[in-house]
Motif scaffolding. Structure first.
Motif, PDB file in Angstrom:
ATOM      1  N   MET A   1       0.210  -1.073  -0.100  1.00 38.12           N
ATOM      2  CA  MET A   1      -0.171   0.107  -0.193  1.00 38.12           C
ATOM      3  C   MET A   1       1.128   1.170   0.200  1.00 38.12           C
ATOM      4  SD  MET A   1      -2.534   1.311   2.617  1.00 38.12           S
ATOM      5  CE  MET A   1      -3.637   2.017   2.449  1.00 38.12           C
ATOM      6  N   THR A   2       0.199   2.721  -0.857  1.00 37.89           N
ATOM      7  CA  THR A   2       0.898   3.290  -0.735  1.00 37.89           C
ATOM      8  C   THR A   2       1.052   4.523   0.593  1.00 37.89           C
ATOM      9  OG1 THR A   2      -0.476   4.913  -2.102  1.00 37.89           O
ATOM     10  CG2 THR A   2       1.470   3.413  -3.528  1.00 37.89           C
ATOM     11  N   ALA A   3       1.735   5.486   0.754  1.00 39.61           N
ATOM     12  CA  ALA A   3       1.347   6.422   1.760  1.00 39.61           C
ATOM     13  C   ALA A   3      -0.119   7.420   1.057  1.00 39.61           C
ATOM     14  CB  ALA A   3       2.523   6.364   2.453  1.00 39.61           C
ATOM     15  N   THR A   4      -0.814   7.527   2.357  1.00 39.29           N
ATOM     16  CA  THR A   4      -1.751   8.700   1.491  1.00 39.29           C
ATOM     17  C   THR A   4      -2.033   9.504   2.833  1.00 39.29           C
ATOM     18  OG1 THR A   4      -3.258   7.189   2.075  1.00 39.29           O
ATOM     19  CG2 THR A   4      -3.180   7.587  -0.343  1.00 39.29           C
ATOM     20  N   PHE A   5      -2.413  10.847   3.311  1.00 42.11           N
ATOM     21  CA  PHE A   5      -2.860  11.459   4.564  1.00 42.11           C
ATOM     22  C   PHE A   5      -4.027  11.193   4.960  1.00 42.11           C
ATOM     23  CE2 PHE A   5      -3.973  15.377   6.054  1.00 42.11           C
ATOM     24  CZ  PHE A   5      -2.974  15.509   6.458  1.00 42.11           C
ATOM     25  N   ASN A   6      -4.205  10.555   6.114  1.00 41.43           N
ATOM     26  CA  ASN A   6      -5.123  10.406   6.768  1.00 41.43           C
ATOM     27  C   ASN A   6      -6.096  11.779   7.365  1.00 41.43           C
ATOM     28  OD1 ASN A   6      -6.378   9.359   8.765  1.00 41.43           O
ATOM     29  ND2 ASN A   6      -7.435   7.905   7.185  1.00 41.43           N
ATOM     30  N   HIS A   7      -5.070  12.173   8.218  1.00 43.95           N
ATOM     31  CA  HIS A   7      -5.587  12.621   9.489  1.00 43.95           C
ATOM     32  C   HIS A   7      -4.883  14.111   9.990  1.00 43.95           C
ATOM     33  CE1 HIS A   7      -4.806  10.502  12.005  1.00 43.95           C
ATOM     34  NE2 HIS A   7      -5.025  11.339  13.341  1.00 43.95           N
ATOM     35  N   THR A   8      -5.458  14.957  10.353  1.00 43.43           N
ATOM     36  CA  THR A   8      -4.976  16.326  10.925  1.00 43.43           C
ATOM     37  C   THR A   8      -5.439  16.976  11.688  1.00 43.43           C
ATOM     38  OG1 THR A   8      -2.912  17.623  10.652  1.00 43.43           O
ATOM     39  CG2 THR A   8      -5.588  18.556   9.221  1.00 43.43           C
ATOM     40  N   ILE A   9      -4.990  16.894  12.929  1.00 44.16           N
ATOM     41  CA  ILE A   9      -5.410  17.635  14.190  1.00 44.16           C
ATOM     42  C   ILE A   9      -5.005  19.046  14.581  1.00 44.16           C
ATOM     43  CG2 ILE A   9      -5.694  18.053  16.975  1.00 44.16           C
ATOM     44  CD1 ILE A   9      -4.886  14.808  16.985  1.00 44.16           C
ATOM     45  N   ILE A  10      -6.040  20.221  14.161  1.00 45.92           N
ATOM     46  CA  ILE A  10      -6.613  21.304  13.991  1.00 45.92           C
ATOM     47  C   ILE A  10      -6.707  22.240  15.692  1.00 45.92           C
ATOM     48  CG2 ILE A  10      -6.545  23.524  12.491  1.00 45.92           C
ATOM     49  CD1 ILE A  10      -7.189  21.886  10.353  1.00 45.92           C
ATOM     50  N   ALA A  11      -5.620  23.010  16.100  1.00 48.75           N
ATOM     51  CA  ALA A  11      -6.377  22.899  17.131  1.00 48.75           C
ATOM     52  C   ALA A  11      -6.814  24.511  16.907  1.00 48.75           C
ATOM     53  CB  ALA A  11      -5.435  23.829  17.953  1.00 48.75           C
ATOM     54  N   ALA A  12      -7.742  24.156  18.296  1.00 49.08           N
ATOM     55  CA  ALA A  12      -8.830  25.699  17.625  1.00 49.08           C
ATOM     56  C   ALA A  12      -9.378  26.506  19.146  1.00 49.08           C
ATOM     57  CB  ALA A  12     -10.300  24.836  16.719  1.00 49.08           C
ATOM     58  N   VAL A  13     -10.329  27.713  18.731  1.00 48.01           N
ATOM     59  CA  VAL A  13      -9.655  28.379  20.540  1.00 48.01           C
ATOM     60  C   VAL A  13     -11.438  27.763  20.840  1.00 48.01           C
ATOM     61  CG1 VAL A  13     -10.937  29.855  21.590  1.00 48.01           C
ATOM     62  CG2 VAL A  13      -8.856  30.091  20.305  1.00 48.01           C
ATOM     63  N   ASP A  14     -12.425  27.140  20.515  1.00 43.59           N
ATOM     64  CA  ASP A  14     -13.314  27.108  19.737  1.00 43.59           C
ATOM     65  C   ASP A  14     -13.359  25.768  18.485  1.00 43.59           C
ATOM     66  OD1 ASP A  14     -16.403  26.354  19.495  1.00 43.59           O
ATOM     67  OD2 ASP A  14     -17.003  27.836  20.350  1.00 43.59           O
ATOM     68  N   ARG A  15     -13.630  24.285  18.694  1.00 46.70           N
ATOM     69  CA  ARG A  15     -13.533  23.454  17.831  1.00 46.70           C
ATOM     70  C   ARG A  15     -14.437  23.378  16.604  1.00 46.70           C
ATOM     71  NH1 ARG A  15     -13.843  17.678  21.183  1.00 46.70           N
ATOM     72  NH2 ARG A  15     -16.125  18.428  21.932  1.00 46.70           N
ATOM     73  N   ASP A  16     -16.053  23.846  17.926  1.00 46.57           N
ATOM     74  CA  ASP A  16     -17.623  23.253  16.839  1.00 46.57           C
ATOM     75  C   ASP A  16     -17.693  24.525  15.967  1.00 46.57           C
ATOM     76  OD1 ASP A  16     -18.211  21.109  18.269  1.00 46.57           O
ATOM     77  OD2 ASP A  16     -18.862  22.818  20.410  1.00 46.57           O
ATOM     78  N   GLU A  17     -17.065  25.494  16.702  1.00 45.59           N
ATOM     79  CA  GLU A  17     -16.922  26.886  15.164  1.00 45.59           C
ATOM     80  C   GLU A  17     -16.053  26.451  14.521  1.00 45.59           C
ATOM     81  OE1 GLU A  17     -16.004  31.839  15.901  1.00 45.59           O
ATOM     82  OE2 GLU A  17     -14.487  30.685  17.182  1.00 45.59           O
ATOM     83  N   SER A  18     -14.765  26.300  14.545  1.00 46.48           N
ATOM     84  CA  SER A  18     -14.175  26.634  13.483  1.00 46.48           C
ATOM     85  C   SER A  18     -14.433  25.390  12.497  1.00 46.48           C
ATOM     86  CB  SER A  18     -12.377  25.859  14.191  1.00 46.48           C
ATOM     87  OG  SER A  18     -11.556  27.016  14.819  1.00 46.48           O
ATOM     88  N   ALA A  19     -14.606  23.782  13.427  1.00 49.60           N
ATOM     89  CA  ALA A  19     -15.350  23.065  12.132  1.00 49.60           C
ATOM     90  C   ALA A  19     -16.915  24.091  11.273  1.00 49.60           C
ATOM     91  CB  ALA A  19     -15.881  21.470  13.460  1.00 49.60           C
ATOM     92  N   ARG A  20     -17.584  24.661  12.039  1.00 48.03           N
ATOM     93  CA  ARG A  20     -19.029  24.795  11.324  1.00 48.03           C
ATOM     94  C   ARG A  20     -17.792  25.903   9.739  1.00 48.03           C
ATOM     95  NH1 ARG A  20     -21.367  25.855  15.671  1.00 48.03           N
ATOM     96  NH2 ARG A  20     -20.454  27.480  15.835  1.00 48.03           N
ATOM     97  N   PHE A  21     -16.708  26.745  10.325  1.00 47.89           N
ATOM     98  CA  PHE A  21     -16.244  27.389   9.328  1.00 47.89           C
ATOM     99  C   PHE A  21     -16.100  26.802   8.595  1.00 47.89           C
ATOM    100  CE2 PHE A  21     -12.636  29.366   8.097  1.00 47.89           C
ATOM    101  CZ  PHE A  21     -12.963  31.440   7.387  1.00 47.89           C
ATOM    102  N   PHE A  22     -15.023  26.246   8.853  1.00 42.28           N
ATOM    103  CA  PHE A  22     -14.443  25.475   7.736  1.00 42.28           C
ATOM    104  C   PHE A  22     -16.349  24.194   6.552  1.00 42.28           C
ATOM    105  CE2 PHE A  22     -10.532  25.732   9.344  1.00 42.28           C
ATOM    106  CZ  PHE A  22      -9.734  25.961   8.453  1.00 42.28           C
TER     107      PHE A  22
END
Length: 124
Positions: A1-22
């Motif tokens: 299997m080749t390497a693929t990008f799966n996930h990253t953790i993004i620091a947020a002041v308010d995780r719900d607000e940041s997720a909603r923004f994106f």
């Protein structure tokens, strides 16, 4: 299997607000979330996992390749919401987009202060 990008953790002041923004900006559906993460799933399956770390958030840079139609809609949303944006990463050309690398691009900050870039053509 080749390497693929799966996930990253993004620091947020308010995780719900940041997720909603994106989700709103990139027109993404809600994704299942768990534990300390509010997740956003990109079209290729990559997860952006927003979390609220107990430390000072350091600015990171995230660039998203989008098609021309989504760029137009996202850019319109940025302007309609009064999000400050620039044509360049040095923030010397406010209120503009660029036409670098045969496409268009724009830079702005997300709710946590990360530098975000939307481009319509890859650099390479």
């Amino acid at each position: 299997m080749t390497a693929t990008f799966n996930h990253t953790i993004i620091a947020a002041v308010d995780r719900d607000e940041s997720a909603r923004f994106f989700r709103d900006l990139l027109e993404l559906p809600e994704a299942p979330s768990w534990g300390v993460f509010t997740n956003v799933r990109l079209a290729d399956g990559v997860l952006l996992q927003f979390a609220e770390p107990p430390v000072e958030i350091q600015m990171q840079h995230y660039a998203f390749l989008v098609d021309d139609d989504l760029f137009d809609r996202a850019y319109r949303r940025l302007r309609d919401r009064g999000v400050e944006h620039w044509a360049d990463p040095q923030m010397r050309r406010p209120g503009e987009t660029n036409t670098e690398h045969g496409g268009r691009g724009v830079y702005f900050k997300d709710p946590a202060g990360h530098a975000i870039e939307l481009i319509t053509r890859p650099y390479l």
